[in-house]
Design a protein around this motif. Structure first.
Motif, mmCIF file in Angstrom:
data_model
loop_
_atom_site.group_PDB
_atom_site.id
_atom_site.type_symbol
_atom_site.label_atom_id
_atom_site.label_comp_id
_atom_site.label_asym_id
_atom_site.label_seq_id
_atom_site.Cartn_x
_atom_site.Cartn_y
_atom_site.Cartn_z
ATOM 1 N N ARG A 179 0.846 -1.196 0.000
ATOM 2 C CA ARG A 179 0.000 0.000 0.000
ATOM 3 C C ARG A 179 0.879 1.242 0.000
ATOM 4 N NH1 ARG A 179 -3.928 -1.756 4.936
ATOM 5 N NH2 ARG A 179 -4.732 -3.684 3.999
ATOM 6 N N TYR A 180 0.597 2.140 -0.927
ATOM 7 C CA TYR A 180 1.390 3.363 -1.001
ATOM 8 C C TYR A 180 0.698 4.498 -0.247
ATOM 9 C CZ TYR A 180 4.208 0.529 -3.981
ATOM 10 O OH TYR A 180 5.014 -0.485 -4.438
ATOM 11 N N THR A 181 0.102 4.132 0.873
ATOM 12 C CA THR A 181 -0.434 5.099 1.840
ATOM 13 C C THR A 181 -0.004 4.592 3.208
ATOM 14 O OG1 THR A 181 -2.456 3.888 2.330
ATOM 15 C CG2 THR A 181 -2.523 5.370 0.418
ATOM 16 N N TYR A 182 -0.360 5.347 4.244
ATOM 17 C CA TYR A 182 -0.033 4.903 5.605
ATOM 18 C C TYR A 182 -1.138 4.061 6.226
ATOM 19 C CZ TYR A 182 4.042 7.901 5.398
ATOM 20 O OH TYR A 182 5.242 8.463 5.034
ATOM 21 N N ASP A 183 -2.118 3.676 5.418
ATOM 22 C CA ASP A 183 -3.233 2.872 5.938
ATOM 23 C C ASP A 183 -2.735 1.475 6.302
ATOM 24 O OD1 ASP A 183 -5.572 1.558 6.525
ATOM 25 O OD2 ASP A 183 -6.288 1.503 4.444
ATOM 26 N N ASN A 184 -2.772 1.130 7.588
ATOM 27 C CA ASN A 184 -2.371 -0.228 7.969
ATOM 28 C C ASN A 184 -3.533 -1.005 8.574
ATOM 29 O OD1 ASN A 184 -2.333 1.037 10.522
ATOM 30 N ND2 ASN A 184 -0.833 -0.428 11.289
ATOM 31 N N ARG A 185 -4.746 -0.621 8.205
ATOM 32 C CA ARG A 185 -5.905 -1.411 8.581
ATOM 33 C C ARG A 185 -5.790 -2.753 7.868
ATOM 34 N NH1 ARG A 185 -12.091 0.695 8.901
ATOM 35 N NH2 ARG A 185 -12.854 -1.407 9.294
ATOM 36 N N TYR A 186 -5.902 -3.862 8.617
ATOM 37 C CA TYR A 186 -5.604 -5.170 8.036
ATOM 38 C C TYR A 186 -6.651 -5.603 7.006
ATOM 39 C CZ TYR A 186 -3.557 -9.798 7.871
ATOM 40 O OH TYR A 186 -2.949 -10.946 7.455
ATOM 41 N N PHE A 187 -7.933 -5.417 7.336
ATOM 42 C CA PHE A 187 -9.007 -5.830 6.419
ATOM 43 C C PHE A 187 -9.592 -4.629 5.682
ATOM 44 C CE2 PHE A 187 -9.237 -8.994 9.961
ATOM 45 C CZ PHE A 187 -8.789 -10.083 9.237
ATOM 46 N N ASN A 188 -10.043 -4.874 4.464
ATOM 47 C CA ASN A 188 -10.632 -3.802 3.665
ATOM 48 C C ASN A 188 -12.154 -3.870 3.629
ATOM 49 O OD1 ASN A 188 -8.233 -2.537 2.691
ATOM 50 N ND2 ASN A 188 -7.880 -4.378 1.464
ATOM 51 N N ASP A 189 -12.754 -4.734 4.462
ATOM 52 C CA ASP A 189 -14.186 -4.958 4.335
ATOM 53 C C ASP A 189 -15.043 -3.825 4.911
ATOM 54 O OD1 ASP A 189 -14.604 -7.408 2.944
ATOM 55 O OD2 ASP A 189 -13.656 -8.438 4.637
ATOM 56 N N THR A 190 -16.287 -3.772 4.442
ATOM 57 C CA THR A 190 -17.236 -2.748 4.896
ATOM 58 C C THR A 190 -17.496 -2.868 6.396
ATOM 59 O OG1 THR A 190 -18.315 -3.151 2.774
ATOM 60 C CG2 THR A 190 -19.472 -1.713 4.330
ATOM 61 N N TYR A 191 -17.644 -4.110 6.877
ATOM 62 C CA TYR A 191 -17.980 -4.337 8.277
ATOM 63 C C TYR A 191 -16.881 -5.135 8.958
ATOM 64 C CZ TYR A 191 -22.505 -3.208 6.271
ATOM 65 O OH TYR A 191 -23.515 -2.594 5.584
ATOM 66 N N GLU A 192 -16.597 -4.748 10.177
ATOM 67 C CA GLU A 192 -15.564 -5.430 10.938
ATOM 68 C C GLU A 192 -15.856 -5.233 12.420
ATOM 69 O OE1 GLU A 192 -11.616 -3.988 10.044
ATOM 70 O OE2 GLU A 192 -10.714 -5.158 11.645
ATOM 71 N N GLY A 193 -15.557 -6.233 13.233
ATOM 72 C CA GLY A 193 -15.743 -6.093 14.672
ATOM 73 C C GLY A 193 -15.679 -7.451 15.329
ATOM 74 N N LEU A 194 -15.724 -7.453 16.654
ATOM 75 C CA LEU A 194 -15.735 -8.713 17.391
ATOM 76 C C LEU A 194 -17.055 -8.821 18.143
ATOM 77 C CD1 LEU A 194 -12.043 -8.695 18.579
ATOM 78 C CD2 LEU A 194 -13.107 -10.254 16.953
ATOM 79 N N PRO A 195 -17.585 -10.047 18.290
ATOM 80 C CA PRO A 195 -18.860 -10.205 18.979
ATOM 81 C C PRO A 195 -18.760 -9.685 20.416
ATOM 82 C CG PRO A 195 -17.805 -12.341 18.584
ATOM 83 C CD PRO A 195 -17.022 -11.323 17.825
ATOM 84 N N THR A 196 -19.653 -8.772 20.755
ATOM 85 C CA THR A 196 -19.559 -8.045 22.019
ATOM 86 C C THR A 196 -19.478 -8.973 23.223
ATOM 87 O OG1 THR A 196 -20.926 -6.396 20.934
ATOM 88 C CG2 THR A 196 -20.576 -6.108 23.300
ATOM 89 N N GLN A 197 -20.325 -10.009 23.223
ATOM 90 C CA GLN A 197 -20.331 -10.943 24.366
ATOM 91 C C GLN A 197 -19.446 -12.165 24.103
ATOM 92 O OE1 GLN A 197 -21.956 -9.801 26.953
ATOM 93 N NE2 GLN A 197 -22.879 -8.131 25.801
ATOM 94 N N GLY A 198 -18.677 -12.140 23.044
ATOM 95 C CA GLY A 198 -17.784 -13.250 22.730
ATOM 96 C C GLY A 198 -18.377 -14.197 21.693
ATOM 97 N N TYR A 199 -17.516 -15.041 21.132
ATOM 98 C CA TYR A 199 -17.949 -15.960 20.076
ATOM 99 C C TYR A 199 -18.931 -17.004 20.577
ATOM 100 C CZ TYR A 199 -15.013 -14.059 16.477
ATOM 101 O OH TYR A 199 -14.470 -13.203 15.538
ATOM 102 N N THR A 200 -18.682 -17.529 21.770
ATOM 103 C CA THR A 200 -19.523 -18.637 22.223
ATOM 104 C C THR A 200 -20.955 -18.180 22.496
ATOM 105 O OG1 THR A 200 -17.646 -19.943 22.922
ATOM 106 C CG2 THR A 200 -19.737 -20.453 23.988
ATOM 107 N N ALA A 201 -21.123 -16.961 23.032
ATOM 108 C CA ALA A 201 -22.478 -16.436 23.256
ATOM 109 C C ALA A 201 -23.224 -16.298 21.919
ATOM 110 C CB ALA A 201 -22.405 -15.087 23.967
#
Ligand code: FAD
Ligand code: NA
Length: 389
Positions: A179-201
């Protein structure tokens, strides 16, 4: 309660099928899993000494650009605003990854503009211009030039495959993003996040339906139990998400996989590395990376006197190891074609998920492909009497 549908495997693929069939079609669904917990490889648990959520089968980051999948998963969980970033250690120095303008300027001790950096990398990649690389090493040099390739790709890839990149096929990589910018966000997807109460919940909510019965510690190939291959196939439709070669008793040979050994350590410090993932890009360090799971949830009030880290060691899987990444050699691809023919001919059984199709699938892909199988095959079968094949 007799089952209208049997699902083998309670990972995201199997649970998506079960949830749709139960909720939308009102079917009685029996899900079995050979493990003693649901969720497949996305399963996570609270580590006892630290209270920190740990992903038992390796770090899982949720990301997608698929609107249908995003709408679907939000029925079961909310997501935090976690944004994934990765750093890498080379010769005692920490660099941002994937390779970006920040990495390049730090590495070359420069302040190149995007255009200057682009010209420099093109020039360095020119070393092998006009050649047709036959191994991964030459391919890497041709894509991004020798200096960056040797610092950040060569040894990391060598450790992932336990093989010198000179002996790996060029086809393992088709591109190496710079990348020829300083963007080091790993994923390029529209939505990203972790399940608030965890994966198992999240996973438990998918299975939480009166028509869904989950039976754990139950292997489909154990003929002494009622939901075995011999007792179900031909009597009730089966969605099978276990290993396709195993289903056919390895008739066409074993498909090969890579696995990871996780070395866990609880440390008496509140913060070991300041971020969730640090890669070790040099050959001298035997592990590929260190995960520090507390950083996946900065919003939680985890205790600050202890942390847990996991070092990852990559290797080829033997029988009995957890199969994680398809190796996908030419021989594997030939066997897979043969298994696909067998799977097609197996009436009333559909094969899905990463083990059933021998494909690396991210979670959003496993869920998306289960939603498609449900719409295109399972629903038409139960509503219109179409053959399940
Ligand atoms: P699985 O989760 O593997 O579920 C299959 C289930 O079938 C298992 O529970 C297994 O026990 C069961 N089973 C198998 N054989 C039998 C049998 N004979 N009888 C009964 N049950 C059986 N995805 C992302 O989106 N982001 C990530 O960051 C990410 N990181 C990952 C890291 C690693 C190390 C790995 C391996 C995968 C990662 N993934 C990630 C991918 C994610 O794990 C998969 O998308 C997901 O597991 C696919 O779900 P599945 O249902 O197809 O398979
Ligand atoms: Na079939």
């Amino acid at each position: 309660m007799t089952a209208d549908l049997v699902v083998v495997g309670s990972g995201f693929f199997g649970l998506t099928i079960a949830e749709r069939a139960a909720t939308e079609l009102g079917l009685n669904v029996t899900v079995i899993d050979r493990r003693d917990h649901i969720g497949g490889n996305a399963y996570s648990e609270t580590e006892a000494q630290t209270g920190i959520e740990v992903h038992r089968y390796g770090a899982h980051l949720f990301h997608t650009s698929n609107e249908k999948v995003w709408d679907y998963v939000n029925r079961f969980t909310t997501f935090t605003n976690y944004v994934h970033r990765v750093y890498g250690v080379h010769k005692g120095e920490v660099f941002p990854l994937p390779i970006n303008l920040g990495t390049i300027n730090q590495f070359f001790r420069a302040n190149y503009t995007p255009a200057e950096a682009r010209a420099l990398i093109a020039d360095q990649a020119g070393e092998l211009a006009g050649t047709d690389p036959q191994n991964l090493n030459d391919k890497g040099i041709q894509l991004i030039g020798r200096p960056l390739y040797e610092a950040f790709i060569k040894h990391y890839t060598g450790k992932q495959w336990q093989t010198d990149p000179k002996d790996l096929p060029a086809g393992i990589i088709s591109r190496l993003p710079v990348r020829y910018t300083y963007d080091n966000r790993y994923f390029n997807d529209t939505y990203e996040g972790l399940p608030t109460q965890g994966y198992t919940a999240w996973i438990e909510r998918m299975a939480d339906h009166p028509n869904i019965t989950v039976t754990l510690s139950t292997d489909f190939f154990d003929e002494s139990q009622p939901i075995s291959k011999g007792n179900t196939v031909g009597n009730v439709p089966v969605i099978y998400t276990g290993a396709v070669d195993k289903y056919f008793d390895y008739a066409e040979g074993d498909l090969s996989w890579r696995t990871i050994d996780f070395e866990k350590e609880v440390l008496n410090t509140g913060d070991f590395q300041g971020t969730s993932v640090v890669n070790y890009n040099d050959a001298e360090v035997p592990y590929t990376r260190i995960i520090e799971p507390r950083h996946f949830h900065p919003e939680r009030n985890y205790q600050t006197d202890k942390t847990i880290i996991m070092r990852e060691f990559s290797r080829f899987a033997e029988k009995g190891d957890e199969p994680y990444y398809p190796v996908n050699t030419e021989a594997d691809r030939a066997k897979l074609l043969a298994y696909r023919d067998l799977a097609k001919a197996e009436d009333n059984v559909l094969f899905g998920g990463r083990l059933g199709t021998y494909k690396y699938l991210d979670m959003h892909m496993a869920i998306g492909s289960a939603l498609s199988m449900y719409e295109n095959k399972i629903k038409p079968h139960f509503e219109g009497g179409e053959k399940l094949e």
